[in-house]
Structure formats: C-alpha cells, structure tokens
Design a protein around this motif. Structure first.
Motif, PDB file in Angstrom:
ATOM      1  N   LYS A 151      78.300 -92.395 -37.556  1.00 26.93           N
ATOM      2  CA  LYS A 151      77.898 -91.798 -36.301  1.00 26.93           C
ATOM      3  C   LYS A 151      77.984 -92.368 -35.244  1.00 26.93           C
ATOM      4  CE  LYS A 151      74.571 -88.800 -38.975  1.00 26.93           C
ATOM      5  NZ  LYS A 151      73.119 -88.256 -38.943  1.00 26.93           N
ATOM      6  N   ALA A 152      78.256 -93.763 -35.146  1.00 23.22           N
ATOM      7  CA  ALA A 152      78.077 -94.741 -34.017  1.00 23.22           C
ATOM      8  C   ALA A 152      79.560 -94.794 -33.613  1.00 23.22           C
ATOM      9  CB  ALA A 152      77.675 -95.876 -34.522  1.00 23.22           C
ATOM     10  N   ARG A 153      80.468 -94.634 -34.354  1.00 18.11           N
ATOM     11  CA  ARG A 153      81.686 -95.154 -33.952  1.00 18.11           C
ATOM     12  C   ARG A 153      82.533 -94.435 -32.801  1.00 18.11           C
ATOM     13  NH1 ARG A 153      87.212 -93.225 -34.807  1.00 18.11           N
ATOM     14  NH2 ARG A 153      86.793 -91.302 -35.502  1.00 18.11           N
ATOM     15  N   ARG A 154      82.063 -93.007 -32.625  1.00 21.59           N
ATOM     16  CA  ARG A 154      82.802 -92.440 -31.349  1.00 21.59           C
ATOM     17  C   ARG A 154      82.151 -92.836 -30.192  1.00 21.59           C
ATOM     18  NH1 ARG A 154      86.721 -88.752 -32.535  1.00 21.59           N
ATOM     19  NH2 ARG A 154      86.923 -87.935 -34.527  1.00 21.59           N
ATOM     20  N   ILE A 155      80.757 -93.091 -30.245  1.00 20.90           N
ATOM     21  CA  ILE A 155      79.866 -93.527 -29.082  1.00 20.90           C
ATOM     22  C   ILE A 155      80.554 -94.796 -28.706  1.00 20.90           C
ATOM     23  CG2 ILE A 155      77.648 -94.053 -28.384  1.00 20.90           C
ATOM     24  CD1 ILE A 155      76.561 -91.847 -30.196  1.00 20.90           C
ATOM     25  N   VAL A 156      80.506 -95.666 -29.468  1.00 25.58           N
ATOM     26  CA  VAL A 156      80.947 -97.393 -29.158  1.00 25.58           C
ATOM     27  C   VAL A 156      82.231 -97.056 -28.753  1.00 25.58           C
ATOM     28  CG1 VAL A 156      81.421 -99.356 -30.280  1.00 25.58           C
ATOM     29  CG2 VAL A 156      79.549 -98.296 -30.948  1.00 25.58           C
ATOM     30  N   LEU A 157      83.222 -96.379 -29.279  1.00 22.61           N
ATOM     31  CA  LEU A 157      84.550 -96.352 -28.731  1.00 22.61           C
ATOM     32  C   LEU A 157      84.901 -95.693 -27.439  1.00 22.61           C
ATOM     33  CD1 LEU A 157      86.581 -95.636 -32.023  1.00 22.61           C
ATOM     34  CD2 LEU A 157      86.552 -97.671 -30.930  1.00 22.61           C
ATOM     35  N   ARG A 158      84.241 -94.720 -27.145  1.00 22.82           N
ATOM     36  CA  ARG A 158      84.123 -94.101 -25.867  1.00 22.82           C
ATOM     37  C   ARG A 158      83.548 -95.113 -24.686  1.00 22.82           C
ATOM     38  NH1 ARG A 158      80.810 -89.934 -26.822  1.00 22.82           N
ATOM     39  NH2 ARG A 158      78.986 -90.622 -26.008  1.00 22.82           N
ATOM     40  N   ASN A 159      82.475 -95.706 -25.125  1.00 22.15           N
ATOM     41  CA  ASN A 159      82.172 -96.878 -24.066  1.00 22.15           C
ATOM     42  C   ASN A 159      82.931 -98.246 -24.160  1.00 22.15           C
ATOM     43  OD1 ASN A 159      79.660 -95.492 -23.357  1.00 22.15           O
ATOM     44  ND2 ASN A 159      78.484 -96.099 -25.073  1.00 22.15           N
ATOM     45  N   ASN A 160      83.492 -98.593 -25.169  1.00 21.39           N
ATOM     46  CA  ASN A 160      84.091 -99.957 -24.805  1.00 21.39           C
ATOM     47  C   ASN A 160      85.574 -99.635 -24.398  1.00 21.39           C
ATOM     48  OD1 ASN A 160      85.979 -99.311 -27.008  1.00 21.39           O
ATOM     49  ND2 ASN A 160      84.663-100.326 -28.723  1.00 21.39           N
ATOM     50  N   GLY A 161      86.109 -98.361 -24.241  1.00 21.69           N
ATOM     51  CA  GLY A 161      87.287 -98.482 -23.779  1.00 21.69           C
ATOM     52  C   GLY A 161      88.393 -99.012 -24.446  1.00 21.69           C
ATOM     53  N   ILE A 162      88.406 -99.411 -25.658  1.00 21.68           N
ATOM     54  CA  ILE A 162      89.434 -99.694 -26.447  1.00 21.68           C
ATOM     55  C   ILE A 162      90.209 -98.646 -27.038  1.00 21.68           C
ATOM     56  CG2 ILE A 162      90.167-101.293 -28.304  1.00 21.68           C
ATOM     57  CD1 ILE A 162      87.597-103.004 -27.775  1.00 21.68           C
ATOM     58  N   THR A 163      91.597 -98.767 -26.833  1.00 26.72           N
ATOM     59  CA  THR A 163      92.429 -97.553 -27.498  1.00 26.72           C
ATOM     60  C   THR A 163      93.163 -98.227 -28.611  1.00 26.72           C
ATOM     61  OG1 THR A 163      93.960 -98.037 -25.598  1.00 26.72           O
ATOM     62  CG2 THR A 163      92.578 -96.624 -25.496  1.00 26.72           C
ATOM     63  N   SER A 164      93.525 -99.365 -28.690  1.00 24.46           N
ATOM     64  CA  SER A 164      94.212-100.018 -30.033  1.00 24.46           C
ATOM     65  C   SER A 164      93.875-101.476 -30.008  1.00 24.46           C
ATOM     66  CB  SER A 164      95.729 -99.984 -29.821  1.00 24.46           C
ATOM     67  OG  SER A 164      96.037-100.974 -28.448  1.00 24.46           O
ATOM     68  N   ARG A 165      94.095-102.017 -31.265  1.00 30.87           N
ATOM     69  CA  ARG A 165      93.688-103.261 -31.807  1.00 30.87           C
ATOM     70  C   ARG A 165      94.592-103.613 -33.196  1.00 30.87           C
ATOM     71  NH1 ARG A 165      91.232 -98.981 -31.957  1.00 30.87           N
ATOM     72  NH2 ARG A 165      89.576 -99.428 -30.892  1.00 30.87           N
ATOM     73  N   TYR A 166      94.528-104.880 -33.457  1.00 27.45           N
ATOM     74  CA  TYR A 166      94.933-105.349 -34.730  1.00 27.45           C
ATOM     75  C   TYR A 166      94.198-105.884 -35.790  1.00 27.45           C
ATOM     76  CZ  TYR A 166      98.817-104.866 -31.211  1.00 27.45           C
ATOM     77  OH  TYR A 166      99.798-104.632 -30.211  1.00 27.45           O
ATOM     78  N   TYR A 167      94.582-105.560 -37.018  1.00 28.81           N
ATOM     79  CA  TYR A 167      93.911-105.991 -38.102  1.00 28.81           C
ATOM     80  C   TYR A 167      94.651-106.810 -39.103  1.00 28.81           C
ATOM     81  CZ  TYR A 167      90.060-102.941 -36.978  1.00 28.81           C
ATOM     82  OH  TYR A 167      89.224-102.155 -36.071  1.00 28.81           O
ATOM     83  N   ALA A 168      94.169-107.902 -39.642  1.00 31.52           N
ATOM     84  CA  ALA A 168      95.029-108.603 -40.636  1.00 31.52           C
ATOM     85  C   ALA A 168      95.124-108.052 -42.040  1.00 31.52           C
ATOM     86  CB  ALA A 168      94.651-110.135 -40.722  1.00 31.52           C
ATOM     87  N   ILE A 169      95.140-106.563 -42.005  1.00 31.80           N
ATOM     88  CA  ILE A 169      94.989-105.781 -43.355  1.00 31.80           C
ATOM     89  C   ILE A 169      96.069-104.802 -43.246  1.00 31.80           C
ATOM     90  CG2 ILE A 169      93.426-104.217 -44.633  1.00 31.80           C
ATOM     91  CD1 ILE A 169      91.178-105.387 -43.169  1.00 31.80           C
TER      92      ILE A 169
END
Length: 376
Positions: free
Chosen positions: A36-54
């Motif tokens: 439930k937190a994901r969309r709220i956090v992403l809306r606020n942090n403004g990050i659209t892409s990132r990288y994972y070592a997976i």
C-alpha cells in the motif's frame, strides 16, 4: 601540501533500468499482497527508474563486483590498475562483516600491494572515502587515490527477507503487514557504484580541483534515524543484532533497513542547511560564487524543502544551479554523489573556473558532508 584534482570519473549501473511498474515484480510482494505504501512513496520521491543487481530472479553482482566494475572505467593508457596507490571505498551495504569492503574490492583488481581504507555509515560513507583520498593526496602521502561509493541494497529488500516476520505476526494474531519504516525504504533504494580518480595534477579536458571538504555530526544530540542490524528501543537506543536470539533475526526482520520518518522530516533539512552555512562561512564562499549545486537528496519530496531551508540560512541557490539525476538512477546511497559528479563531468556543461558545491546528508544519526570544487 599538494593540490588535489578529480581527473576522471567512472560508474557502473547493473543490468537494465527498472521502471516503477516493474519494481514489485523484481523485489516481490510480501505476504502475496501488493504494498500500500509503494505508490505513495514513488509519487513523492519522483524516481522513475533505477537499477538492481538482480535479473530474472538471479543475483548478478555483489557489492565488491559493482565497485570494481566502476573502478575499471578509470583506466586508460595513461593510468592503469598498477598505478593505483590508494583505494578508499565507502558503502553502507558491504558483502560481509569482514574482511573490509576495500579489501574485497582490491582482491578483484589483480594489481599490486597498495594502501586501503574502508568507510562505513550510510550516504556519507562515500564522502568519507573521498575525504580520506583527498587528505592522502593533499599531504603527499600518495600521488593518487581511487575513491568509491557503492551500494547493493536490492537484496536487502526482497520479499522473502520479511516472510518470517509476517508468519510471526499471523501467529500473534496481528495484522501481517510490516511496519512502514521498513516498507518505505523498499521503494527508495537501488544499486550501483561510482569511482573517482584523485591526482595531484590536473589531467584531460576537465578536472575538478577539490578546494575543501567539511563534515558535521549531530549524533551527540539526536538518536538514530536510519539503521539496520538492530532495532530501536523505547529509550531511543539501538539493540544490536548480537543481543537477539538467532530465531528473532528472522521473526523481527532485525537486519532490515529501517527509518524513523518523523525524525527524518524534522531534522534532516534543518541541520543540512545549518551545516552548509557553517562550511561556506568558514571558507568565505557566498552563494553567488556557486555555479552548480549537486545535492544528494533521497527523494524529490525534499528538493523544494532543501531550497527553502538553505534560503532561511541566507543561501539562495535557485533551480537553474541545481544538477541532479535522482529521477533516472534512483537513490544509490553512498554512490549517489559519485554518480552525479560522473554525469556532470561527462555532460559538456562545465566551463573552466566554475564552482561546484556538493552536499550529502546522512540520516543514520544525522551526519553531513560538504565539498567545494573548481573546474580546471
């Protein structure tokens, strides 16, 4: 004393960029339930892409490997792996408790004996590693230093790391939802590494002279805000993982990264602006001297608030002076400032004589690192 120049920058971002919609498919759903937190956090942090070592459910790199791959970008016909005199590495997510992160990176370099330094902490670990290299070259201890910041946070955030806690909550007949202080950070952090070559003479088309570096800690006044490997007690102290029973490590997700968001919002910007004011006044630098501000902010939520906090201290740095890449590379902790420096050096924007101000806050127990650079 010698002058110190950043003569080259390298980076390594693993695999392909991950969009917001792809994140939960890689990190997984806790208790088979969408966050439930994901969309709220992403809306606020403004990050659209990132990288994972997976990739495809497989871990592709450890932290030492990410760091080594960034360092390799520094080598050319003029400077090779056998020319490195000092390796100074900062991270908040080393692969092991010991040997040190720098020792593990050196083990991959296949070069020769050299001096090592490992800096721990959170976001300021990368700046602390840089300052060690800066002071080494400035004093003449070494003619060069390779400094790094790196993180592999994704594997800390995988859903299976929290399954035992959810099972425990169910057994206690409580809501099987992990605390916001843990879920919040699953959508904030990402992987990558940056590396800077420091030398006592400029080289190439663009070098950045490090004029000064300043650091501030407020741990004597404030309790921990961001922490892992323990849990905060009612009195504000951290109970370390060694003091828990082994079965509690999983039941309570003791090793999960946690953040006290109330403390974060109350102090992180106020103390960051205060520290910046002290540093600039100490060195006689005014806001009009600064051509570019490179601020490490964990979220775009804080960007406008940082501007206002600086303004309250009499420091006016409008948006056209800001250089950030948070939205495209994500929050990579101690590596973030390295990735910003690498990107601005490669951007073609810099002109000789321009001044750069770097500000890095660390919410671990409120630490700040500030650096002032001249384009040469």
């Amino acid at each position: 004393m010698f002058n110190v120049y950043i003569t080259k920058a390298g980076k390594y971002l693993p695999n392909e960029a991950v969009s917001n919609d792809e994140m939960e498919g890689i990190l997984g759903m806790i208790n088979d339930t969408a966050s439930k937190a994901r969309r709220i956090v992403l809306r606020n942090n403004g990050i659209t892409s990132r990288y994972y070592a997976i990739k495809d459910g497989i871990i592709t790199h450890n932290n030492a490997q990410l760091t080594h791959l960034a360092i390799e970008q520094l080598y050319d016909s003029r400077f090779t792996k056998n020319d490195v005199e000092l390796l100074s590495c900062g991270t908040s997510s080393p692969d092991n408790l010991f040997p040190s992160h720098a020792a593990m990176v050196h083990g991959l370099m296949d070069n020769r004996s050299l001096e090592l330094n490992s800096s721990s902490g959170v976001c300021c670990a990368g700046m602390n590693a840089l300052k060690y290299g800066f002071l080494s070259v400035k004093s003449g201890n070494t003619a060069n230093a390779v400094c790094t910041g790196s993180e592999r946070s994704s594997t800390w955030m995988l859903a299976d790391k929290f399954n035992n806690e959810v099972i425990n909550l169910k057994n206690l007949e409580e809501q099987p939802i992990i605390a916001f202080k843990k879920d919040f950070l699953r959508w904030m952090l990402s992987d990558g590494a940056g590396a800077l070559l420091l030398e006592n003479e400029p080289a190439g088309d663009i070098s950045l002279k490090i004029e000064w570096m300043e650091s501030f800690s407020y741990a004597h006044e404030l309790e921990a805000c961001m922490y892992a490997g323990g849990d905060k007690m009612d009195d504000g102290n951290i109970k370390p993982w060694q003091d828990y029973q082994a079965e509690e490590w999983l039941k309570q997700s003791v090793f999960a990264v946690k953040q006290d968001v109330k403390l974060l919002e109350k102090f992180v910007l106020k103390l960051g602006a205060k520290s910046t004011k002290i540093a600039l006044d100490k060195h006689g630098v005014s806001d009009s001297d600064i051509d570019y501000l490179l601020p490490h902010v964990s979220s775009n939520f804080f960007a406008t608030r940082l501007y206002n906090a600086l303004l309250e201290e009499g420091i006016d740095l409008p948006n056209d002076k800001w250089f950030m890449n948070l939205s495209t590379v994500g929050n990579v902790g101690s590596a973030s400032i390295y990735l910003m420096v690498e990107e601005i050096m490669a951007s073609g924007k810099l002109k000789k004589g321009q001044k750069l101000l770097l500000i890095v806050p660390e919410s671990g127990r409120f630490t700040y690192s500030i650096a002032y650079l001249t384009v040469c």
